[in-house]
Scaffold this active site. Structure first.
Site, PDB file in Angstrom:
ATOM      1  N   GLY A 164       0.787  -1.424   0.063  1.00 40.60           N
ATOM      2  CA  GLY A 164       0.104  -0.082  -0.031  1.00 40.60           C
ATOM      3  C   GLY A 164       0.942   1.189  -0.013  1.00 40.60           C
ATOM      4  CB  SER A 287      -0.628   8.392  16.046  1.00 42.80           C
ATOM      5  OG  SER A 287      -1.240   9.863  16.227  1.00 42.80           O
ATOM      6  CE  LYS A 342      -3.803   6.712  15.581  1.00 45.94           C
ATOM      7  NZ  LYS A 342      -4.660   6.898  14.238  1.00 45.94           N
ATOM      8  CG  ASN A 346      -7.857   8.433  15.839  1.00 39.35           C
ATOM      9  OD1 ASN A 346      -6.478   8.444  16.238  1.00 39.35           O
ATOM     10  ND2 ASN A 346      -7.996   8.250  14.577  1.00 39.35           N
ATOM     11  CD  GLU A 349      -6.569  12.887  15.814  1.00 36.13           C
ATOM     12  OE1 GLU A 349      -5.431  12.124  15.715  1.00 36.13           O
ATOM     13  OE2 GLU A 349      -7.258  12.510  14.842  1.00 36.13           O
TER      14      GLU A 349
HETATM   15  C1  6PG Z   1      -3.376   9.960  13.618  1.00 34.17           C
HETATM   16  C2  6PG Z   1      -4.564  10.468  13.120  1.00 34.17           C
HETATM   17  C3  6PG Z   1      -4.730   9.553  11.861  1.00 34.17           C
HETATM   18  C4  6PG Z   1      -5.967  10.657  11.139  1.00 34.17           C
HETATM   19  C5  6PG Z   1      -7.341  10.527  11.630  1.00 34.17           C
HETATM   20  C6  6PG Z   1      -8.430  11.455  11.124  1.00 34.17           C
HETATM   21  O1  6PG Z   1      -3.337   9.776  14.913  1.00 34.17           O
HETATM   22  O2  6PG Z   1      -2.260  10.355  12.930  1.00 34.17           O
HETATM   23  O3  6PG Z   1      -5.307  10.264  13.997  1.00 34.17           O
HETATM   24  O4  6PG Z   1      -5.216   8.262  12.211  1.00 34.17           O
HETATM   25  O5  6PG Z   1      -5.718  11.760  10.684  1.00 34.17           O
HETATM   26  O6  6PG Z   1      -7.755   9.197  11.389  1.00 34.17           O
HETATM   27  O7  6PG Z   1      -9.516  10.887  11.508  1.00 34.17           O
HETATM   28  P1  6PG Z   1     -10.936  11.792  10.865  1.00 34.17           P
HETATM   29  O8  6PG Z   1     -10.722  11.702   9.364  1.00 34.17           O
HETATM   30  O9  6PG Z   1     -11.970  10.594  11.698  1.00 34.17           O
HETATM   31  O10 6PG Z   1     -10.786  13.285  11.535  1.00 34.17           O
END
Ligand code: 6PG
Length: 625
Positions: A164, A287, A342, A346, A349
């Site tokens: 990928g 991440s 993870k 998020n 986040e």
């Molecule tokens: C990370 C982010 C990454 C991604 C998210 C965004 O840790 O690097 O979280 O995994 O940017 O999946 O999620 P959304 O598109 O749901 O905001």
């Protein structure tokens, strides 16, 4: 070159170095003085003594690798030692394999004073034979052994594979190649992906250790055994589809890592299916976005310890490093636990982003974007410092011509599901994760743009009259809500750990989130020691004191927001959570009475024991029908 004492590491190491035209080193020459003193006093070294020595060697190996390579002779009997040695760089392991009797006989012939037999036995006792690398039978002649080692090294099989080549797959591949690992990459070539592999190879011509494939069997055949393959593909059905094609090409002992944002229950299912086939499956949360993937992400791998040990040197070398220089990558736990973690990352986040959006909503009626950016940069110097705060300041400063780019961006937030998954997991586990849920719902509400426009016509908002916001108060409010957000996130992981018997190490999870990931922050750094003391942040006196001290500020700012019709869903979730959790008697007694009224669900009483449940014959006339 590794093996027990007497297996011929020096001879073979020197010959090999000669043939390869590389410098030769003996690991024993790098012992710190304390170890030399201990050994000359006749005492054996323990693992603690060996640690600084192995760390020094790992640093040297990295330097030697940059300089073009070297041959090191080192007993490296235990897997843990080998992992330490390969922490920063790729190593071709050569294991000199011989029986106790053969080595004993040789040593007796060679030395007038043969090392004590029990010492040799203790070497064999400590030996953990690697299930990788080049294994050479020392019964052979040295020249034949060297030929065999060279032949094996030259098979040109790649050490690591990536499937990928999206943004993350490309960046991680380059990161892995940078660490000295030979790497093969695969991407399908259908439709608009026809040129993906060739473009990637063309863009990275300088990398000799990079090979690209568009046929899965060729890709698999190009990999050294056990194969170590990282999937960087879209989460969901695509992962199952790729596994369906890939698994028949693999052998027992191979390792597949899913580095996407897969749902943890899917990972658990895939883990169990592949385990039956003897294939190691690791669900690794990764991440840090594109930048992190290229220069050091935070990695959260779940599966078995045994599987992790096989890929730990690669994952730990490409990951970000914490303040102490340790890898922001650690074994999380069984099955789907890495992806669960993870997912919660998020969820946290989402709420952190929403809190910043709410601060922006509070400040923008009275401040220019540049001024808000400066304020955020100022906050970013202290305990509030975080990656999300830093990028938010940069976003606020970004202009397109004369205008702020932010004003041109449509206020409809998207999502890929991890925020709602973590909120759903919280609901299933009975955990009040109101922060992440409120942030998810705020995004959902934002998506109803057309309805919002239609409904807003008749409503007169005086948002722009909000001119008397106290900036210091907003800062306190933001601090308050971040604590609640992190507390709820860690509580969710603790609940999952207990429910699924994962034995999660929360301080260690906080540690690997101090760098490389989207929610890295000074608070995360502080959380390590807080969590070491107690899993529940609200049980910490200092945290409770801080929240109590900031309660008035959040109540006041929420009042101002309500008055001026500024939606503050995550800030108010934080406040409501705090006041609920610190209220001795809630109104849930009425809920219990209602449940008992219409459904005879029973209730407990304040004047009876917790084991007793009561039912009352409430008024018969008031049934729902
Ligand atoms: C990370 C982010 C990454 C991604 C998210 C965004 O840790 O690097 O979280 O995994 O940017 O999946 O999620 P959304 O598109 O749901 O905001």
């Amino acid at each position: 070159v590794m093996g027990v004492s007497g297996s011929g590491k020096t001879t073979i190491g020197q010959l090999l170095a000669q043939r390869l035209g590389l410098p030769y080193y003996d690991a024993d020459d790098f012992h710190p003085k304390a170890n030399l003193d201990k050994m000359s006093a006749g005492s054996a070294l323990n693992d603690n003594d060996r640690l600084p020595w192995l760390q020094q060697l790992a640093e040297n190996l990295q330097e030697w690798n940059i300089e073009g390579g070297a041959v090191l002779a080192c007993s490296a009997l235990k897997e843990a030692y080998r992992q330490l040695l390969s922490a920063n760089t790729a190593i071709h392991w050569v294991y000199l394999s011989g029986t106790y009797d053969l080595i004993k006989t040789r040593m007796e012939q060679r030395n007038s004073h043969f090392m004590k037999a029990d010492l040799l036995q203790s070497q064999f006792d400590a030996l953990e034979i690697p299930d990788y690398g080049i294994h050479i039978d020392i019964a052979k002649k040295p020249s034949a052994m060297i030929d065999e080692i060279i032949a094996n090294m030259n098979t040109k099989k790649a050490f690591f594979g990536v499937i990928g080549l999206g943004v993350m797959g490309k960046s991680l591949s380059l990161n892995i190649a940078d660490k000295g690992y030979s790497i093969a990459v695969y991407n399908r070539s259908e439709g608009d992906e026809a040129e993906v592999v060739s473009d990637f190879l063309a863009a990275n011509k300088g990398l000799e250790k990079l090979e690209g494939y568009t046929q899965l069997p060729d890709f698999v055949a190009s990999l050294e055994r056990p194969r170590k393959i990282l999937l960087m593909i879209k989460a969901g059905r695509v992962v199952d589809a790729v596994l369906e094609q890939l698994v028949p090409l693999l052998a027992a002992g191979d390792v597949v890592i899913d580095g996407g944002n897969s749902h943890y229950q899917d990972t658990q299912r895939r883990f169990e299916n592949l385990q039956k086939k003897g294939i190691h499956f690791i669900g690794a949360g990764i991440s840090g976005g594109e930048e992190g993937a290229r220069n050091g992400p935070s990695i959260m791998p779940g599966g078995t310890q045994e599987s992790y040990a096989i890929v730990a040197p690669v994952l730990e070398s490409i990951s970000a490093k914490d303040e102490q220089g340790n890898a922001c990558c650690t074994y999380i736990g069984k099955g789907g636990s890495g992806h669960f973690i993870k997912m919660v990352h998020n969820g946290i986040e989402y709420a952190e982003m929403q809190l910043l959006a709410e601060c922006y909503a509070l400040l923008s009626p009275q401040m220019e974007y540049d001024a808000i950016a400066e304020l955020f940069l100022d906050w970013n110097k202290g305990e509030l410092s975080s990656y999300l705060l830093e990028i938010t300041a940069a976003i606020l400063q970004k202009k397109e011509g004369e205008d702020y780019l932010l004003d041109k961006i449509l206020d409809k937030a998207g999502n890929k599901g991890t925020g709602s998954w973590s909120s759903r997991a919280a609901l299933e586990l009975g955990q009040p994760n109101t922060m992440m849920a409120s942030a998810v719902f705020a995004r959902y509400v934002s998506a109803f743009k057309a309805q919002r426009i239609a409904l807003s016509i008749t409503i007169k908002a005086d948002k722009n009259n909000l001119q008397n916001i106290d900036i210091e108060e907003v800062k306190r409010v933001y601090q308050f809500a971040r604590i609640i957000n992190h507390h709820q996130g860690f509580e969710l992981m603790q609940a999952a750990s207990e429910a699924y018997d994962w034995g999660l190490n929360l301080p260690e999870i906080a540690r690997i989130w101090t760098n490389g990931c989207i929610i890295k922050s000074n608070f995360m750094q502080a959380a390590i020691s807080l969590l070491e003391a107690k899993n529940n942040l609200l049980e910490q006196t200092t945290i409770r004191a801080e929240l109590t001290a900031k309660e008035a500020a959040i109540a006041h700012v929420l009042q101002q927001g309500i008055q001026h019709r500024i939606p503050l869903v995550s800030l108010s979730a934080a406040y409501n959570y705090w006041i609920s959790m610190t209220t001795e008697r809630l109104s849930a007694n009425l809920i219990q009475a209602q449940r008992d009224f219409f459904g005879a669900h029973t209730y407990q009483r304040v004047d009876a024991s917790a084991e007793q449940f009561f039912h009352t014959l409430w008024s018969q006339k008031k049934s729902a029908s």
